[in-house]
Design a protein around this motif. Structure first.
Motif, mmCIF file in Angstrom:
data_model
loop_
_atom_site.group_PDB
_atom_site.id
_atom_site.type_symbol
_atom_site.label_atom_id
_atom_site.label_comp_id
_atom_site.label_asym_id
_atom_site.label_seq_id
_atom_site.Cartn_x
_atom_site.Cartn_y
_atom_site.Cartn_z
ATOM 1 N N HIS A 150 81.424 174.531 62.794
ATOM 2 C CA HIS A 150 82.346 175.671 62.825
ATOM 3 C C HIS A 150 82.823 176.042 61.420
ATOM 4 O O HIS A 150 82.952 177.221 61.087
ATOM 5 N N GLU A 151 83.072 175.033 60.593
ATOM 6 C CA GLU A 151 83.591 175.279 59.249
ATOM 7 C C GLU A 151 82.608 176.059 58.375
ATOM 8 O O GLU A 151 83.014 176.780 57.473
ATOM 9 N N VAL A 152 81.315 175.918 58.640
ATOM 10 C CA VAL A 152 80.320 176.645 57.842
ATOM 11 C C VAL A 152 79.831 177.898 58.559
ATOM 12 O O VAL A 152 78.840 178.514 58.155
ATOM 13 N N GLY A 153 80.512 178.288 59.630
ATOM 14 C CA GLY A 153 80.209 179.537 60.299
ATOM 15 C C GLY A 153 79.003 179.521 61.210
ATOM 16 O O GLY A 153 78.472 180.580 61.556
ATOM 17 N N GLU A 154 78.570 178.337 61.643
ATOM 18 C CA GLU A 154 77.384 178.248 62.491
ATOM 19 C C GLU A 154 77.711 178.190 63.981
ATOM 20 O O GLU A 154 76.801 178.327 64.804
ATOM 21 N N LEU A 155 78.961 177.978 64.320
ATOM 22 C CA LEU A 155 79.290 177.725 65.724
ATOM 23 C C LEU A 155 80.685 178.248 66.045
ATOM 24 O O LEU A 155 81.633 177.970 65.309
ATOM 25 N N GLN A 156 80.775 179.026 67.103
ATOM 26 C CA GLN A 156 82.082 179.420 67.600
ATOM 27 C C GLN A 156 82.683 178.246 68.372
ATOM 28 O O GLN A 156 81.968 177.552 69.106
ATOM 29 N N LEU A 157 83.994 178.013 68.224
ATOM 30 C CA LEU A 157 84.652 176.871 68.846
ATOM 31 C C LEU A 157 85.943 177.318 69.497
ATOM 32 O O LEU A 157 86.803 177.909 68.837
ATOM 33 N N TRP A 158 86.055 177.061 70.785
ATOM 34 C CA TRP A 158 87.275 177.384 71.523
ATOM 35 C C TRP A 158 87.945 176.088 71.949
ATOM 36 O O TRP A 158 87.287 175.176 72.471
ATOM 37 N N ILE A 159 89.267 176.003 71.754
ATOM 38 C CA ILE A 159 90.039 174.854 72.234
ATOM 39 C C ILE A 159 90.935 175.316 73.378
ATOM 40 O O ILE A 159 91.785 176.186 73.192
ATOM 41 N N VAL A 160 90.717 174.734 74.550
ATOM 42 C CA VAL A 160 91.536 175.039 75.721
ATOM 43 C C VAL A 160 92.316 173.777 76.068
ATOM 44 O O VAL A 160 91.730 172.728 76.354
ATOM 45 N N ASN A 161 93.627 173.854 76.034
ATOM 46 C CA ASN A 161 94.505 172.704 76.258
ATOM 47 C C ASN A 161 94.858 172.617 77.741
ATOM 48 O O ASN A 161 95.491 173.518 78.285
ATOM 49 N N LEU A 195 73.961 170.909 68.266
ATOM 50 C CA LEU A 195 73.276 171.762 67.290
ATOM 51 C C LEU A 195 72.562 172.937 67.954
ATOM 52 O O LEU A 195 72.355 173.981 67.332
ATOM 53 N N SER A 196 72.196 172.778 69.216
ATOM 54 C CA SER A 196 71.491 173.862 69.909
ATOM 55 C C SER A 196 72.434 174.867 70.549
ATOM 56 O O SER A 196 71.984 175.892 71.077
ATOM 57 N N ALA A 197 73.726 174.603 70.530
ATOM 58 C CA ALA A 197 74.692 175.457 71.238
ATOM 59 C C ALA A 197 75.118 176.655 70.385
ATOM 60 O O ALA A 197 75.171 176.579 69.149
ATOM 61 N N ASP A 198 75.436 177.758 71.046
ATOM 62 C CA ASP A 198 76.035 178.922 70.386
ATOM 63 C C ASP A 198 77.552 178.864 70.413
ATOM 64 O O ASP A 198 78.222 179.448 69.567
ATOM 65 N N LEU A 199 78.084 178.178 71.410
ATOM 66 C CA LEU A 199 79.533 178.116 71.614
ATOM 67 C C LEU A 199 79.899 176.703 72.061
ATOM 68 O O LEU A 199 79.203 176.105 72.894
ATOM 69 N N PHE A 200 80.989 176.173 71.523
ATOM 70 C CA PHE A 200 81.458 174.826 71.850
ATOM 71 C C PHE A 200 82.859 174.964 72.433
ATOM 72 O O PHE A 200 83.782 175.443 71.768
#
Length: 698
Positions: free
Chosen positions: A642-653, A612-617
């Motif tokens: 992420h779905e409600v626009g509170e957090l940017q989320l990057w997936i690196v495979n 919850l404290s993060a800007d980016l996940f």
């Protein structure tokens, strides 16, 4: 996944040197390790790294390390530290052990079917009550060990008549019945048994009374002399691999009584006894490694006759068996060049064909074939999988497959086709034309065929839609506007799939190119290259740019991020460590699950506060990640934000495996197969991401 494919641990310096030598020597025409590289020699956990190469060019990266003394206490911290640092696919151990005389001969190699610490429990006035935690070895490794032949290994040698003679006398000297010995058939056949007995009797070395066979005084003297003069032990033996439970303890045993005690304490069929295998199994289990294997050579039987005569052979034979097992289970096909290690794309769907719109329609097929073979080679060298639908020669598909296979480094071709006799015939012809031995796997994905001629187009469209669903990127060349390629490209746009539309042949690809405002959407991309047939060789570089761009849409929070949560599985710690170093150097605070834990709080609320404290996940996805319950909890919480626009989320495979959580499958992802390429990707994302209009920079 990590820096190495396998981490091999030995307990003793002699075992370490035997493993190093076995890796360098190879076996049966396999070259082995050309050179070992010393890493971190001044640290508390130095290790060697080498690339083991097989005769067909397949290879695996091996790390080799040891503690300064044997036993669980010395071994455990070395193993845990290096697993976290190197992120191996497999944890392995070789060396020496005591073998159960009922099941194994001196020089045999025991591969652990399961491992446990036999001295865990409670000692009372009445005896010992075991409290064992047995960890079974993975079935694939057990089966491979059960099927393993030793005859092609350097330490193996058939017994000569003289060696069989000495072996029989040694058994009598040890008070054993040769007929019931586990290795009897390897030394003496039914015919040679009688011949040896008669020969020994004739020489006055053995005597018999009925069924009882014993050494004479001359026989005792001879075998004692042979044993005394044997300073280095055997060089070759007809040894075998025995798969069974392996028990670890904290003391060296030579009482001859422990095998019966192990039966009483719960495991009747223990084959090997030593001091470290339980540590290997426990670390693999605790840190989420799905692959582990222990192979140890039998140097004695844990009885008063214990000596070191077989120690050197046992260390060598166990290392050879281990490397053969690792080669069978871990070696990967040879990849040339570096593109496969740096491409950010996992899978590519190629669509298109002739258009009839050029000024040279009669030559379109020839040009299509030429450029698509180039495209196939580019996709293969990038390390991506290829998805196609049509096996017919007027399509872009067939020629791309030809280039992909002929590159020599292609991984997998996925054929998405309808069930129809004509299609099956063309697929058969294509496979015959491609031949065998190219190393590329061809997978067929079948869909319902057309009911009549009028429904052919619908059947093909269904296949193309399914291929589109599975692809990370679409690359198109030509394609008639009146055919399904135009619909497929519209669907790809609607689903926000990255599209690389080469427009030089016109058709559906030209329309797709013209529909996009390239200068506004991708200002850093020279989109004019898509009009140039010579740019096909750079198709995967363009694809990488588009995939990366999808990860950095405009955001509605402060940028650059001040707090980044790195979600990773333990075996991928090396990736997380590299990323953390990169972010820390940029002044960003990094958060990693277990590091946020506090002794006064439960695990779940502590992790939740950190997310919850993060800007980016940042999700470091891998097969290990998919198997971790804790990682799944982290990504589920991040997805809700992420779905409600509170957090940017990057997936690196990290390894090209399938994304499991349904809510994450449709999100953009990029592939980074090494820590170096992960850092390069994140740096690029941080440097080029722009805030949404009206959102100030800090």
């Amino acid at each position: 996944m990590g820096e190495v494919d396998v981490l091999i641990i030995t307990a003793l310096k002699e075992e370490y040197e035997a493993a190093r030598a076995a890796g360098s020597a190879g076996y049966a025409g396999h070259p082995g390790v050309a050179a070992w590289e010393e890493r971190e020699p001044e640290s508390l956990t130095p290790y060697l790294v080498g690339t083991y190469v097989l005769a067909d060019g397949s290879r695996m990266t091996v790390a080799l390390a040891r503690p300064t003394r044997m036993g669980a206490t010395a071994t455990a911290p070395v193993v845990a530290t290096l697993v976290e640092r190197l992120g191996p696919r497999c944890l392995a151990m070789c060396g020496v052990c005591a073998g159960n005389p009922a099941d194994v001969a001196l020089g045999d190699v025991v591969v652990a079917e399961l491992a446990y610490a036999y001295d865990e429990g409670k000692r009372t006035q009445d005896g010992f009550d075991g409290d064992h935690r047995q960890i079974p070895a993975p079935d694939g490794w057990v089966r491979a060990a059960q099927d393993l032949e030793t005859t092609d290994l350097p330490s193996f040698g058939e017994a000569s008549p003289e060696e069989a003679r000495i072996w029989l006398m040694e058994r009598l000297y040890a008070g054993e019945d040769p007929r019931r010995h586990p290795a009897c058939s390897r030394y003496l056949s039914r015919a040679s048994w009688a011949e040896q007995i008669q020969s020994l009797q004739a020489d006055g070395l053995v005597t018999r009374e009925g069924a009882a066979l014993s050494l004479t005084d001359a026989g005792y003297a001879l075998i004692e002399q042979v044993v005394y003069d044997d300073l280095e032990g055997p060089r070759n033996l007809p040894f075998a691999v025995v798969v069974g439970p392996m028990a670890s303890g904290n003391v060296v045993v030579k009482d001859g009584l422990t095998w019966d005690r192990l039966k009483q304490w719960g495991v009747r069929s223990v084959a090997g006894l030593e001091m470290e295998s339980a540590v290997i199994a426990q670390v693999a289990h605790r840190l989420g490694l799905s692959d582990w294997v222990v192979a140890k050579g039998v140097m004695d039987h844990a009885d008063p006759r214990k000596d070191d005569r077989y120690k050197r052979f046992a260390a060598r034979s166990s290392a050879e068996v281990l490397f053969k097992l690792l080669c069978r289970r871990l070696a990967s096909p040879r990849m040339t060049g570096q593109a496969g290690a740096t491409s950010r794309v996992r899978s590519v769907y190629v669509v298109g064909g002739v258009t009839g719109e050029t000024t040279y329609p009669d030559y379109e097929k020839s040009q299509l074939a030429h450029v698509c073979e180039q495209l196939g080679q580019a996709v293969a060298k990038a390390g991506a999988e290829l998805l196609v639908c049509s096996p017919f020669p007027d399509s872009a598909d067939l020629h791309t497959v030809i280039g992909y296979v002929q590159s020599g480094v292609g991984r997998i071709v996925h054929l998405h086709s309808p069930r129809h006799p004509e299609v099956a015939e063309k697929q058969t012809e294509m496979l015959e034309m491609l031949g065998t031995g190219h190393g590329t796997e061809i997978k067929n994905w079948y869909y319902p065929g057309p009911e009549d001629d009028d429904s052919r187009g619908q059947a093909w469209l269904l296949c193309q839609i399914q291929a589109l669903e599975e692809a990370d990127v679409v690359i198109s060349i030509g394609g008639r506007v009146s055919k399904t390629a135009s619909t497929v490209l519209h669907l790809a746009e609607a689903r926000r799939k990255p599209i690389v539309p080469f427009a030089f042949l016109g058709g559906a690809s030209r329309r797709a190119y013209e529909r996009r405002d390239w200068a506004r959407v991708h200002p850093g991309l020279d989109h004019r290259r898509l009009m140039d047939r010579d740019a096909v060789a750079d198709a995967m570089k363009i694809a990488d740019e588009l995939v990366t761009a999808r990860l950095r849409p405009p955001h509605n929070y402060r940028w650059p991020p001040r707090r980044v949560f790195i979600s990773r599985a333990r075996p991928d710690a090396q990736f997380a460590k590299a990323l953390e170093s990169c972010l820390s150097g940029a002044g960003v605070t990094t958060l990693i699950g277990e590091r946020e834990l506090r002794p006064d709080r439960m695990v779940n609320p502590t992790i939740e506060d950190a997310v919850l404290s993060a800007d980016l996940f940042v999700v470091l996805w891998s097969r290990s990640y998919a198997l971790s319950r804790f990682c799944y909890d982290e990504i589920e919480l991040a997805l809700r934000r992420h779905e409600v626009g509170e957090l940017q989320l990057w997936i690196v495979n990290l390894d090209g495996s399938d994304i499991v959580p349904p809510a994450a499958r449709a999100l953009p992802q990029a592939v980074a197969r090494t820590p170096h390429t992960l850092v390069a990707l994140v740096r690029e994302l941080l440097e080029h991401a722009e805030p949404a209009p009206g959102v100030p920079r800090p």
